[in-house]
Write a protein that holds these residues in place. Structure first.
Motif, PDB file in Angstrom:
ATOM      1  N   UNK A   1     -31.036 -48.692 -54.169  1.00 11.71           N
ATOM      2  CA  UNK A   1     -31.455 -49.971 -53.640  1.00 11.71           C
ATOM      3  C   UNK A   1     -30.419 -50.226 -52.914  1.00 11.71           C
ATOM      4  N   UNK A   2     -30.866 -50.784 -51.477  1.00 12.33           N
ATOM      5  CA  UNK A   2     -29.831 -50.949 -50.411  1.00 12.33           C
ATOM      6  C   UNK A   2     -29.493 -49.719 -49.504  1.00 12.33           C
ATOM      7  N   UNK A   3     -29.869 -48.627 -49.942  1.00  5.78           N
ATOM      8  CA  UNK A   3     -29.577 -47.516 -49.196  1.00  5.78           C
ATOM      9  C   UNK A   3     -30.652 -46.939 -48.253  1.00  5.78           C
ATOM     10  N   UNK A   4     -30.308 -46.536 -47.018  1.00  2.80           N
ATOM     11  CA  UNK A   4     -31.424 -46.300 -46.029  1.00  2.80           C
ATOM     12  C   UNK A   4     -31.505 -44.748 -45.818  1.00  2.80           C
ATOM     13  N   UNK A   5     -32.966 -44.262 -46.107  1.00  2.00           N
ATOM     14  CA  UNK A   5     -33.013 -42.957 -45.722  1.00  2.00           C
ATOM     15  C   UNK A   5     -33.941 -42.785 -44.485  1.00  2.00           C
ATOM     16  N   UNK A   6     -33.581 -42.018 -43.473  1.00  3.91           N
ATOM     17  CA  UNK A   6     -34.285 -41.721 -42.362  1.00  3.91           C
ATOM     18  C   UNK A   6     -34.840 -40.502 -42.370  1.00  3.91           C
ATOM     19  N   UNK A   7     -36.229 -40.608 -42.101  1.00  2.73           N
ATOM     20  CA  UNK A   7     -37.190 -39.393 -42.181  1.00  2.73           C
ATOM     21  C   UNK A   7     -37.332 -38.934 -40.677  1.00  2.73           C
ATOM     22  N   UNK A   8     -36.599 -37.999 -40.006  1.00  2.00           N
ATOM     23  CA  UNK A   8     -36.589 -37.599 -38.801  1.00  2.00           C
ATOM     24  C   UNK A   8     -37.345 -36.363 -38.395  1.00  2.00           C
ATOM     25  N   UNK A   9     -38.562 -36.523 -38.099  1.00  2.98           N
ATOM     26  CA  UNK A   9     -39.565 -35.390 -38.159  1.00  2.98           C
ATOM     27  C   UNK A   9     -39.819 -34.894 -36.461  1.00  2.98           C
ATOM     28  N   UNK A  10     -39.431 -33.817 -36.022  1.00  2.99           N
ATOM     29  CA  UNK A  10     -39.528 -33.424 -34.800  1.00  2.99           C
ATOM     30  C   UNK A  10     -40.639 -32.489 -34.800  1.00  2.99           C
ATOM     31  N   UNK A  11     -41.205 -31.982 -35.868  1.00  2.73           N
ATOM     32  CA  UNK A  11     -42.210 -31.128 -36.043  1.00  2.73           C
ATOM     33  C   UNK A  11     -43.270 -31.978 -36.909  1.00  2.73           C
ATOM     34  N   UNK A  12     -44.553 -31.366 -36.683  1.00  2.00           N
ATOM     35  CA  UNK A  12     -45.867 -31.840 -37.559  1.00  2.00           C
ATOM     36  C   UNK A  12     -45.208 -31.598 -39.147  1.00  2.00           C
ATOM     37  N   UNK A  13     -45.710 -32.568 -39.916  1.00  2.00           N
ATOM     38  CA  UNK A  13     -45.639 -32.141 -41.161  1.00  2.00           C
ATOM     39  C   UNK A  13     -46.536 -33.299 -41.890  1.00  2.00           C
ATOM     40  N   UNK A  14     -47.023 -32.969 -43.043  1.00  2.00           N
ATOM     41  CA  UNK A  14     -47.615 -34.151 -43.563  1.00  2.00           C
ATOM     42  C   UNK A  14     -47.086 -34.272 -45.049  1.00  2.00           C
ATOM     43  N   UNK A  15     -47.256 -32.993 -45.989  1.00  2.00           N
ATOM     44  CA  UNK A  15     -46.798 -33.084 -47.375  1.00  2.00           C
ATOM     45  C   UNK A  15     -45.166 -33.522 -47.387  1.00  2.00           C
ATOM     46  N   UNK A  16     -44.420 -32.656 -46.510  1.00  2.00           N
ATOM     47  CA  UNK A  16     -42.958 -32.730 -46.550  1.00  2.00           C
ATOM     48  C   UNK A  16     -42.373 -34.289 -46.501  1.00  2.00           C
ATOM     49  N   UNK A  17     -42.973 -34.757 -45.364  1.00  2.00           N
ATOM     50  CA  UNK A  17     -42.806 -36.147 -44.965  1.00  2.00           C
ATOM     51  C   UNK A  17     -43.214 -37.197 -45.979  1.00  2.00           C
ATOM     52  N   UNK A  18     -44.272 -37.020 -46.218  1.00  2.00           N
ATOM     53  CA  UNK A  18     -44.819 -38.034 -47.214  1.00  2.00           C
ATOM     54  C   UNK A  18     -44.051 -37.742 -48.661  1.00  2.00           C
ATOM     55  N   UNK A  19     -43.645 -36.716 -48.902  1.00  2.00           N
ATOM     56  CA  UNK A  19     -42.874 -36.132 -50.246  1.00  2.00           C
ATOM     57  C   UNK A  19     -41.711 -36.782 -50.223  1.00  2.00           C
ATOM     58  N   UNK A  20     -40.874 -36.829 -49.145  1.00  2.00           N
ATOM     59  CA  UNK A  20     -39.711 -37.464 -48.944  1.00  2.00           C
ATOM     60  C   UNK A  20     -39.852 -38.976 -49.035  1.00  2.00           C
ATOM     61  N   UNK A  21     -40.739 -39.419 -48.234  1.00  2.00           N
ATOM     62  CA  UNK A  21     -40.866 -40.699 -48.300  1.00  2.00           C
ATOM     63  C   UNK A  21     -41.262 -41.446 -49.626  1.00  2.00           C
ATOM     64  N   UNK A  22     -41.907 -40.880 -50.552  1.00  2.00           N
ATOM     65  CA  UNK A  22     -42.389 -41.209 -51.833  1.00  2.00           C
ATOM     66  C   UNK A  22     -41.101 -41.070 -52.816  1.00  2.00           C
ATOM     67  N   UNK A  23     -40.271 -39.910 -52.563  1.00  2.00           N
ATOM     68  CA  UNK A  23     -39.069 -39.732 -53.396  1.00  2.00           C
ATOM     69  C   UNK A  23     -38.194 -40.649 -53.047  1.00  2.00           C
TER      70      UNK A  23
END
Lengths: 189, 309
Positions: free
Chosen positions: B41-63
């Motif tokens: 709680x209160x921590x920020x995670x940035x997903x920085x994606x310079x290449x296309x990706x569906x499952x990895x980005x969504x997976x990290x976001x869900x996690x």
């Protein structure tokens, strides 16, 4: 076990020995049976690691006295602690709920030592995410005082007045090879 | 554990086992009705994606969301990167926004390593060029361990486009750390030149490996990186290195089939194999969220360890 022996040698005082621990658990089992009308609807949830062993022992006593099998589980509270950022990330304990869950049950949380009350607060939060018990009670082998939150136990093995500079160590056969509660003087603190 | 997760080689055996054990506990969260923990709680995670990706980005976001972290998604398309901003300037912008962790996918091998020198938070490599993809290796190892038990002495065969595969490299490094015996199988043109220095065996013959494999992992043929003639035709590749029903029948009964996705059905893996009960492909997606939760928890959940890399 080697840890236990070295403490014993360094002059730590044993507050409870094996027979005392057993008597305390027998009494707590009876109290649980009294307060819950013979263990009706009760689920015992131990807080890892030693709370789980204590919960199993209580269940065994209850089985012996009333012939009723009370479900036993474990509840790890690590992810709910308020002091996570004070130390490096720690390994998780096991959370295992009985098959029928905890909804509508009387959950008795079991821990070895009750101190600040912060572990119990974390446990209450964890329970909140797992279901909706009808009531939550707290059993502890040792209550050493110094509460920092408005939390009190329902069943206590032994009230042990301590100073904050001391530490209480619980050893259990299942984990440490012997049963004992030691009071250690912490030096240089 | 180190502060960043950039290469599977960063993980000692104890680190790797700690992540897998943590994931084992966290897996139960996804079976609960309230799939959320308050830990980050209160921590920020940035997903920085310079290449296309569906499952990895969504997976990290869900996690990250299951651990109650705030998630900011950044994809290069439609961002200031398309106006020519450098990686460093992007990094400093994120830094100023107070990111506690940056999950980066980049087309250039080594980009996460550079980034780690510029930001204060933890950097998690979500795939860099043809270099590494350590969280994929972790989720694969986690999937294997759940199906087969401890990995010591297990025989893992990784088949396909090793040359372009960051998944293969990370898997070889992690599985070697965990005590598994890895064999890479591909046509000679699809091996990198230095493959003999990797902690694994190399073979050109898939059929010889099948009967002694506990795990067969198929790699995607990366058409987008195929800028030279690595094999004569897709059909020939499929005949020699594709996993079809006949080949699966030659595997031991307990052996499993894995694929990191996205699949080219009919090319490296037959549709009926991908959908069979021995395939763990859907499980791998679910396990991905769990394994990434474990990584984020262990990197961000505790005290800030200071500046060590």
């Amino acid at each position: 076990m080697t840890d236990a022996i070295s403490h014993a040698l360094s002059g730590a005082r044993a507050v409870l020995e094996q027979p005392d621990i057993n008597r305390a658990l027998v009494r707590i089992s009876h109290e649980i049976l009294e307060r819950t009308k013979g263990g009706e609807n009760v689920v015992l949830l131990g807080i890892p690691t030693r709370g789980v062993h204590l919960a199993r022992r209580l269940a065994a006593h209850i089985k012996q006295f009333e012939g009723r099998s009370v479900p036993v589980g474990s509840l790890d509270v690590t992810m709910y602690r308020d002091d996570l950022r004070l130390r490096p990330a720690r390994a998780l304990g096991r959370t295992e709920l009985p098959a029928d869950g905890i909804d509508g049950r009387t959950v008795v949380l079991v821990d070895d030592v009750l101190y600040s009350g912060r572990t119990v607060r974390a446990a209450l939060d964890a329970l909140n995410d797992l279901g909706r018990p009808q009531a939550v009670q707290l059993a502890t082998l040792v209550d050493r005082g110094h509460r920092e939150l408005p939390i009190r136990p329902d069943y206590v093995g032994k009230n042990l007045p301590t100073s904050k500079s001391e530490s209480v160590k619980v050893y259990l056969e299942e984990n440490d090879g012997r049963d004992a509660v030691l009071l250690l003087k912490e030096e240089g603190r | 554990m180190k502060r960043h997760l950039i290469s599977a080689a960063d993980l000692t055996r104890d680190d790797a086992l700690l992540i897998l054990d943590t994931a084992d506990e966290l897996a139960k969260i996804s079976e609960r009705s309230i799939k959320k923990l308050p830990t980050l709680r209160g921590r920020t995670v940035v997903n920085l994606f310079f290449e296309d990706s569906t499952r990895t980005r969504i997976s990290f976001e869900a996690a990250a969301k299951r651990l109650s972290a705030d998630v900011i998604n950044f994809s290069a398309k439609g961002s200031s990167v398309s106006k020519g901003e450098s990686l460093k300037d992007t990094a400093l912008t994120l830094e100023a926004m107070g990111a506690d962790a940056v999950v980066i996918r980049h087309g250039a091998s080594g980009a996460p390593y550079r980034l780690a020198g510029w930001v204060r938070g933890s950097v998690v490599n979500a795939g860099d060029g043809t270099h590494e993809h350590p969280t994929q290796a972790l989720l694969d190892a986690f999937t294997m361990r759940r199906r087969l038990g401890p990995l010591d002495g297990r025989k893992v065969t990784i088949v396909g486009d090793v040359l372009h595969s960051r998944v293969a490299r990370s898997n070889v490094l992690l599985l070697a750390t965990l005590g598994a015996e890895v064999t890479l199988v591909a046509p000679p043109t699809l091996f990198p030149v230095n493959v003999d220095s990797w902690p694994c065996e190399v073979s050109y013959d898939l059929d010889a490996m099948l009967p002694k494999s506990d795990v067969v992992m198929m790699l995607r043929v990366q058409r987008e990186r195929m800028n030279a003639a690595f094999f004569p035709t897709e059909r020939e590749y499929s005949r020699r290195y594709g996993l079809d029903r006949e080949r699966v029948a030659r595997m031991p009964d307990h052996a499993i089939v894995m694929h990191p996705g996205p699949m080219n059905r009919g090319m490296e893996i037959a549709a009926e194999v991908a959908d069979s009960p021995r395939s763990t492909i859907v499980e791998q997606v679910a396990n991905g969220v769990t394994a990434r939760m474990a990584v984020l928890y262990l990197l961000l959940g505790g005290a800030d360890l200071g500046g060590e890399i």
